[in-house]
Design a protein around this motif. Structure first.
Motif, PDB file in Angstrom:
ATOM      1  N   GLY A   1      30.735  45.285  36.134  1.00 47.66           N
ATOM      2  CA  GLY A   1      32.309  45.691  35.896  1.00 47.66           C
ATOM      3  C   GLY A   1      32.899  45.477  37.291  1.00 47.66           C
ATOM      4  N   CYS A   2      32.270  45.380  38.244  1.00 52.63           N
ATOM      5  CA  CYS A   2      32.939  45.479  39.503  1.00 52.63           C
ATOM      6  C   CYS A   2      33.846  44.134  39.649  1.00 52.63           C
ATOM      7  N   ASN A   3      35.048  44.307  40.363  1.00 54.60           N
ATOM      8  CA  ASN A   3      36.100  43.133  40.429  1.00 54.60           C
ATOM      9  C   ASN A   3      36.571  43.175  41.678  1.00 54.60           C
ATOM     10  N   ILE A   4      36.459  42.077  42.531  1.00 52.50           N
ATOM     11  CA  ILE A   4      36.781  41.885  43.731  1.00 52.50           C
ATOM     12  C   ILE A   4      38.399  41.849  43.642  1.00 52.50           C
ATOM     13  N   GLU A   5      39.037  41.522  42.485  1.00 52.42           N
ATOM     14  CA  GLU A   5      40.534  41.503  42.680  1.00 52.42           C
ATOM     15  C   GLU A   5      41.082  42.956  42.358  1.00 52.42           C
ATOM     16  N   THR A   6      40.446  43.894  41.896  1.00 47.70           N
ATOM     17  CA  THR A   6      40.864  45.100  41.851  1.00 47.70           C
ATOM     18  C   THR A   6      40.050  46.514  42.642  1.00 47.70           C
ATOM     19  N   ASP A   7      39.048  46.034  43.045  1.00 44.51           N
ATOM     20  CA  ASP A   7      38.429  47.095  44.002  1.00 44.51           C
ATOM     21  C   ASP A   7      38.226  46.676  45.378  1.00 44.51           C
ATOM     22  N   LYS A   8      39.361  47.500  46.078  1.00 41.47           N
ATOM     23  CA  LYS A   8      39.579  47.099  47.324  1.00 41.47           C
ATOM     24  C   LYS A   8      38.596  47.290  48.181  1.00 41.47           C
ATOM     25  N   GLU A   9      37.506  48.392  47.842  1.00 41.67           N
ATOM     26  CA  GLU A   9      36.431  48.538  48.847  1.00 41.67           C
ATOM     27  C   GLU A   9      35.437  47.460  48.733  1.00 41.67           C
ATOM     28  N   TYR A  10      35.274  46.992  47.629  1.00 39.39           N
ATOM     29  CA  TYR A  10      34.412  45.561  47.245  1.00 39.39           C
ATOM     30  C   TYR A  10      34.945  44.618  47.694  1.00 39.39           C
ATOM     31  N   ALA A  11      36.245  44.095  47.789  1.00 37.72           N
ATOM     32  CA  ALA A  11      36.853  43.146  48.507  1.00 37.72           C
ATOM     33  C   ALA A  11      36.540  43.354  50.090  1.00 37.72           C
ATOM     34  N   GLU A  12      36.756  44.508  50.435  1.00 36.82           N
ATOM     35  CA  GLU A  12      36.463  44.556  51.968  1.00 36.82           C
ATOM     36  C   GLU A  12      34.982  44.466  52.238  1.00 36.82           C
ATOM     37  N   LYS A  13      34.185  44.846  51.670  1.00 34.14           N
ATOM     38  CA  LYS A  13      32.874  44.336  51.839  1.00 34.14           C
ATOM     39  C   LYS A  13      32.357  42.871  52.004  1.00 34.14           C
ATOM     40  N   ILE A  14      33.024  42.210  50.874  1.00 33.86           N
ATOM     41  CA  ILE A  14      32.724  40.879  50.725  1.00 33.86           C
ATOM     42  C   ILE A  14      33.569  40.079  52.094  1.00 33.86           C
ATOM     43  N   ASN A  15      34.885  40.542  52.262  1.00 35.26           N
ATOM     44  CA  ASN A  15      35.377  40.070  53.357  1.00 35.26           C
ATOM     45  C   ASN A  15      34.674  40.111  54.658  1.00 35.26           C
ATOM     46  N   ARG A  16      34.145  41.335  54.714  1.00 37.59           N
ATOM     47  CA  ARG A  16      33.227  41.706  56.209  1.00 37.59           C
ATOM     48  C   ARG A  16      32.002  40.522  56.168  1.00 37.59           C
ATOM     49  N   VAL A  17      31.365  40.338  55.057  1.00 41.28           N
ATOM     50  CA  VAL A  17      30.546  39.237  55.113  1.00 41.28           C
ATOM     51  C   VAL A  17      30.993  37.945  55.354  1.00 41.28           C
TER      52      VAL A  17
END
Ligand code: SF4
Length: 111
Positions: free
Chosen positions: A52-68
């Motif tokens: 259910g995690c969503n890169i568009e609404t989860d700022k921390e998740y988006a930050e992790k993916i952006n770091r990668v």
């Protein structure tokens, strides 16, 4: 030298230590066989943020993916733990698309 990362399923981390992935990498077997004659730096071992995690609404998740995405990786290998009944998890498919769009080679498979 190649710099790579491994992406796995968060649910799988309940039972998985990542040992099979690292064993295959260290022995250059299965999906890591193409690196047989190369030095490989494993730069990250990361997972999704859960069903259910969503890169568009989860700022921390988006930050992790952006770091990668900003790690100058040659490739991200996706573990088979992200396959359920023969189908890749849609969350992982979405991450894979994000990584591909950033110019990172996405390889389905580790061990
Ligand atoms: S979203 Fe997919 S990869 Fe992530 S924990 Fe759930 S099943 Fe696993």
């Amino acid at each position: 030298m190649k710099t790579i990362a491994i992406l796995s399923c968060l649910k799988a981390t309940a039972v998985c230590s990542g040992a099979a992935c690292f064993s295959a990498l260290n022995k250059r077997t299965q999906s890591f066989a193409p690196y047989r004659d190369e030095t490989v730096e494993i730069a990250a071992f990361f997972h999704c943020n859960g069903c259910g995690c969503n890169i568009e609404t989860d700022k921390e998740y988006a930050e992790k993916i952006n770091r990668v995405k900003n790690m100058a990786l040659d490739a991200v290998h996706i573990g088979k733990c992200t396959i359920n009944s023969g189908t890749e998890c849609s969350t992982i498919t979405k991450i894979a698309g994000e990584l591909s769009s950033a110019g990172i080679q996405v390889i389905r498979g580790t061990h």
